[in-house]
Motif scaffolding. Structure first.
Motif, mmCIF file in Angstrom:
data_model
loop_
_atom_site.group_PDB
_atom_site.id
_atom_site.type_symbol
_atom_site.label_atom_id
_atom_site.label_comp_id
_atom_site.label_asym_id
_atom_site.label_seq_id
_atom_site.Cartn_x
_atom_site.Cartn_y
_atom_site.Cartn_z
ATOM 1 N N ILE A 62 -2.839 2.238 -4.585
ATOM 2 C CA ILE A 62 -3.362 3.428 -3.914
ATOM 3 C C ILE A 62 -4.690 3.045 -3.277
ATOM 4 O O ILE A 62 -5.613 2.615 -3.977
ATOM 5 C CB ILE A 62 -3.560 4.582 -4.909
ATOM 6 N N VAL A 100 -1.208 11.823 -6.784
ATOM 7 C CA VAL A 100 -1.335 11.260 -5.434
ATOM 8 C C VAL A 100 0.013 10.755 -4.931
ATOM 9 O O VAL A 100 0.435 11.045 -3.798
ATOM 10 C CB VAL A 100 -2.388 10.125 -5.426
ATOM 11 N N VAL A 101 0.716 9.999 -5.765
ATOM 12 C CA VAL A 101 2.002 9.419 -5.343
ATOM 13 C C VAL A 101 3.066 10.512 -5.208
ATOM 14 O O VAL A 101 3.891 10.484 -4.280
ATOM 15 C CB VAL A 101 2.455 8.330 -6.339
ATOM 16 N N TYR A 132 2.574 13.581 -4.334
ATOM 17 C CA TYR A 132 2.313 14.291 -3.080
ATOM 18 C C TYR A 132 2.889 13.514 -1.898
ATOM 19 O O TYR A 132 3.521 14.105 -1.008
ATOM 20 C CB TYR A 132 0.809 14.492 -2.880
ATOM 21 N N GLU A 133 2.667 12.204 -1.881
ATOM 22 C CA GLU A 133 3.182 11.380 -0.780
ATOM 23 C C GLU A 133 4.714 11.426 -0.756
ATOM 24 O O GLU A 133 5.324 11.503 0.318
ATOM 25 C CB GLU A 133 2.690 9.945 -0.947
ATOM 26 N N GLU A 150 0.848 -1.186 0.000
ATOM 27 C CA GLU A 150 0.000 0.000 0.000
ATOM 28 C C GLU A 150 0.885 1.238 0.000
ATOM 29 O O GLU A 150 1.963 1.249 0.604
ATOM 30 C CB GLU A 150 -0.918 -0.013 1.223
ATOM 31 N N LEU A 151 0.407 2.287 -0.637
ATOM 32 C CA LEU A 151 1.212 3.495 -0.830
ATOM 33 C C LEU A 151 1.789 4.033 0.474
ATOM 34 O O LEU A 151 2.963 4.390 0.543
ATOM 35 C CB LEU A 151 0.366 4.577 -1.515
ATOM 36 N N GLY A 152 0.992 4.074 1.534
ATOM 37 C CA GLY A 152 1.453 4.623 2.807
ATOM 38 C C GLY A 152 2.562 3.832 3.459
ATOM 39 O O GLY A 152 3.251 4.342 4.351
ATOM 40 N N ASP A 153 2.758 2.582 3.055
ATOM 41 C CA ASP A 153 3.774 1.724 3.664
ATOM 42 C C ASP A 153 5.086 1.692 2.888
ATOM 43 O O ASP A 153 6.021 0.983 3.293
ATOM 44 C CB ASP A 153 3.237 0.279 3.771
ATOM 45 N N ARG A 205 5.796 14.810 0.593
ATOM 46 C CA ARG A 205 5.553 14.903 2.040
ATOM 47 C C ARG A 205 6.657 14.229 2.835
ATOM 48 O O ARG A 205 7.121 14.747 3.845
ATOM 49 C CB ARG A 205 4.198 14.262 2.357
ATOM 50 N N ARG A 206 7.119 13.093 2.343
ATOM 51 C CA ARG A 206 8.162 12.362 3.053
ATOM 52 C C ARG A 206 9.517 13.051 2.946
ATOM 53 O O ARG A 206 10.366 12.882 3.800
ATOM 54 C CB ARG A 206 8.263 10.936 2.515
ATOM 55 N N GLU A 260 8.454 2.843 2.027
ATOM 56 C CA GLU A 260 9.526 3.713 2.526
ATOM 57 C C GLU A 260 10.418 4.231 1.395
ATOM 58 O O GLU A 260 11.081 5.259 1.555
ATOM 59 C CB GLU A 260 10.391 2.939 3.533
#
Length: 313
Positions: free
Chosen positions: A286, A303-304, A306-307, A250-253, A310-311, A255
């Protein structure tokens, strides 16, 4: 006697009358047309050569190659392209055109931009240039786009002391999607977009318009073989991340987005091609709580990106 006949045969015979041809040749033929419209005249040949040079003969290819030149045809499309800052080298205007508001605006915008040459041309010439399309008397010449090389995008990022953030498009054929991706890459601090040389959208006037001018700042590279370009990124230490509805991560995981990364976006209908999918280090999905099956390329890339931004902040 035979000798005498031979001597007489060499004598000039009776002259045939002109039949009035000389008298007709003195009659008037109307006003003399301009030199550019006289068949065979040097100025006409020069004007035709100038048109040919400006209508579709790409120059020598650079490291990333060049696209073919493009025509924007019709009054509304020409005005919109000029408003959006689409690069242009020549505005062709039909002789004796009906000078309405759109024609006046096109001429004004071209004059304000500078660097756009104006050329008046007869309707048959515009018909030939546009292959019979309804040009309405206005044709805008868009120059060939100078593509970068995929390696140049990573090199430019490293030169700035940054980790590369690149988007590669696999099977995306709509120029508007390409323009939207270029806009997102610019917004989130990316370093460029890679597109395949074949069966893919290129930097057309439509892509320029959708990018809202950001294409002037964010380079687009063209790869002869997208899989090999991605493998070269991997060898350079850049993680290759493919977006897939059935991705394992998943996108949030993920690194890897915090470091050097190339994000690969497939077409909305088919997704990633098999070879490109197998080349990716990670296949990422996503999360979409609303239940939509997929996002278009421009939205998914945004979307990607932006993530990733952010990181890295």
């Amino acid at each position: 006697m035979a000798a005498n006949n031979r001597r007489m045969s060499g004598k000039k015979g009776a002259q045939v009358g002109s039949g009035g041809q000389r008298r007709r040749s003195l009659e008037g033929k109307g006003p003399t047309p301009p030199a550019e419209m006289r068949k065979g005249h040097a100025k006409q040949r020069a004007a035709q050569a100038k048109v040919r040079r400006a209508t579709g003969r790409p120059g020598p290819k650079g490291r990333g190659g060049r696209s073919a030149s493009e025509m924007v045809v019709g009054r509304n499309p020409v005005v919109e392209a000029l408003r959006e800052g689409v690069p242009a080298t020549m505005l062709y205007v039909q002789q004796f055109i009906d000078n309405d508001e759109r024609v006046r605006e096109a001429l004004q915008l071209a004059g304000e931009r500078g660097g756009i040459h104006l050329m008046e041309a007869p309707r048959p010439e515009l018909d030939r240039m546009t292959n019979g399309l309804n040009h309405q008397g206005l044709v805008l010449q868009v120059p060939p786009y100078e593509y970068a090389h995929p390696e140049d995008l990573a090199a430019a990022a490293y030169d700035e002391g940054q980790d590369p953030l690149i988007v590669a498009l696999d099977g995306v054929t709509d120029p508007r999607n390409l323009g939207a991706v270029v806009r997102s890459v610019t917004a989130f601090g990316g370093h460029g977009v890679v597109v395949p040389e074949r069966r893919a959208a290129g930097m057309t006037a439509g892509a320029w318009k959708t990018s809202a001018g950001t294409a002037a700042r964010t380079p687009v590279a063209r790869a002869t073989n997208l899989t090999r370009a991605l493998e070269a990124y991997k060898k350079a230490g850049i993680a290759v991340v493919g977006l897939a509805a059935d991705g394992e991560i998943e996108l949030g995981d993920l690194e890897a987005l915090a470091g050097p990364v190339a994000i690969v976006v497939g077409s909305e209908g088919k997704g990633l091609s098999r070879l490109v999918g197998e080349t990716c280090d990670f296949r990422v999905r996503i999360p979409m709580p609303g239940g939509a099956e997929s996002l278009n390329a421009g939205v998914a890339a945004g979307v990607v990106l932006y993530e990733a931004a952010r990181r890295r902040a």
